[in-house]
Design an enzyme around this catalytic site. Structure first.
Site, PDB file in Angstrom:
ATOM      1  N   ARG A 239       0.852  -1.182   0.000  1.00 13.27           N
ATOM      2  CA  ARG A 239       0.000   0.000   0.000  1.00 13.27           C
ATOM      3  C   ARG A 239       0.889   1.233   0.000  1.00 13.27           C
ATOM      4  NH1 ARG A 239      -3.421  -2.798  -1.371  1.00 13.27           N
ATOM      5  NH2 ARG A 239      -5.452  -3.264  -0.470  1.00 13.27           N
ATOM      6  N   GLU A 268      -3.887   7.642  -4.342  1.00 10.36           N
ATOM      7  CA  GLU A 268      -4.295   7.123  -5.656  1.00 10.36           C
ATOM      8  C   GLU A 268      -5.627   7.719  -6.081  1.00 10.36           C
ATOM      9  OE1 GLU A 268      -4.294   2.871  -5.298  1.00 10.36           O
ATOM     10  OE2 GLU A 268      -2.213   2.841  -4.687  1.00 10.36           O
ATOM     11  N   HIS A 286      -1.683   0.403  -9.583  1.00  9.93           N
ATOM     12  CA  HIS A 286      -2.322  -0.497  -8.617  1.00  9.93           C
ATOM     13  C   HIS A 286      -2.979  -1.685  -9.332  1.00  9.93           C
ATOM     14  CE1 HIS A 286      -4.092  -0.666  -4.315  1.00  9.93           C
ATOM     15  NE2 HIS A 286      -3.884  -1.875  -4.796  1.00  9.93           N
TER      16      HIS A 286
END
Ligand SMILES: O=CC(=O)O
Length: 322
Positions: A239, A268, A286
């Site tokens: 993360r 993000e 991602h």
């Protein structure tokens, strides 16, 4: 097929429509309650239907807050369709004895492949060379700078769960020297264990972040750790907030780090703009865990866990909350 009334009820908790394949595959087996299908606010939907729901499928990173859980007094199981579960109110689940399963069994191999891909790209400058060739720079500027060999590098894996162990397997085959940091030493793991990520960084050329994001791991890669790593490389498939991103940007811009391969970011889908023009940084959006194959494995895992729950069989991929 059983009529829907006789099927076990599962709350299908999602916030976008992209996962309809998952719904199609689950609906012959479960009566899926999907608040997203209605025009109602989630709170009114849950106040009508929430009382008797025992199982919830959390699609993607749909947040499950303490407030959501308050509408679900009978909830016993959350099946998370993601490897990370930082979008779920874990302590509240722990307090109430709600079991959580995650998708790490379905996603680990693809996440590990992606981590290794990012690492090789950073070391051997593949994306940078691709830009160089496409821009027509080769005939004009001559030889492209050399990249670095992967074999023989000291790799510190931060988080030795299902993803970390797959990364270790792959990089051991490339001839890297593996060490790891995790909450606890794992007696069956043959690689050196570091209780402290600073010491791991001192003894590593590369850090690969595979751990989950918790209060304890937030900014686990801080300025001190980056200094300890020296001119090394950081790869992050965990993360964004595992890394102090502002400091990471500063270290990269000032040339204090060798490079970074990043699939995840603190904010993000926004990526610090300074990173966009650095050739020693490889970025992806991602997507480390997602392939059509891993998505199929995810569907099978969700199905298996929900079926197991409603027949009192053991669950797979249960998340330990400490
Ligand atoms: O980031 C991906 C996941 O947690 O599944």
């Amino acid at each position: 097929m059983a009529s829907m009334e006789n099927l076990p009820v599962v709350l299908f908790h999602r916030r976008s429509s992209y996962t309809l394949a998952l719904k199609d595959r689950l609906s012959p087996h479960f009566h899926l309650l999907d608040p997203f299908d209605t025009q109602e606010p989630i709170s009114s939907f849950l106040s009508v239907h929430g009382y008797s729901i025992r199982a919830l499928l959390c699609v993607g990173y749909t947040p499950i807050t303490s407030e959501t859980l308050n509408f679900l007094p009978s909830l016993e199981l959350i099946v998370a369709g993601s490897a990370g579960v930082d979008h779920i109110a874990l302590q509240e689940c722990h307090r109430r004895g709600i079991t959580i399963t995650n998708a790490s069994l379905a996603f680990a191999e693809d996440a590990a492949d992606h981590a290794v891909g990012l690492l090789i790209d950073v070391l051997r400058r593949i994306s940078a060379a691709d830009r160089f060739v496409r821009a027509g720079s080769w005939p004009v500027m001559g030889d492209f700078p050399l990249g670095f060999k992967l074999g023989g590098k000291r790799v510190g894996i931060v988080g030795y769960g299902s993803v970390g162990s797959e990364v270790a397997k792959r990089l051991a085959a490339f001839g890297c020297n593996i060490a790891y940091n995790s909450r606890k030493r794992k007696p069956s793991v043959p690689f050196p264990y570091y209780e402290n990520v600073h010491n791991l960084a001192v003894d590593s050329d590369i850090l690969i972040l595979c751990c989950s994001l918790t209060k304890e791991t937030h900014h686990i890669i801080n300025e001190g750790v980056m200094k300890s790593l020296g001119k090394g490389v950081i790869v992050n498939v965990g993360r964004g907030s595992l890394v102090d991103e502002k400091t990471l940007v500063q270290f990269l811009v000032e040339g204090k780090l060798g490079g970074a391969g990043l699939d995840v970011f603190e904010n993000e889908p926004h990526v610090p703009k300074e990173m966009l023009c650095l050739d020693n940084v490889v970025l992806s959006a991602h997507r480390a865990v997602f392939t059509p194959e891993s998505f199929e494995a995810l569907i099978e895992l969700c199905l298996a866990n929900l079926k197991a729950f409603f027949s009192n069989e053991p669950l797979q991929s249960v998340v330990k909350i400490e």
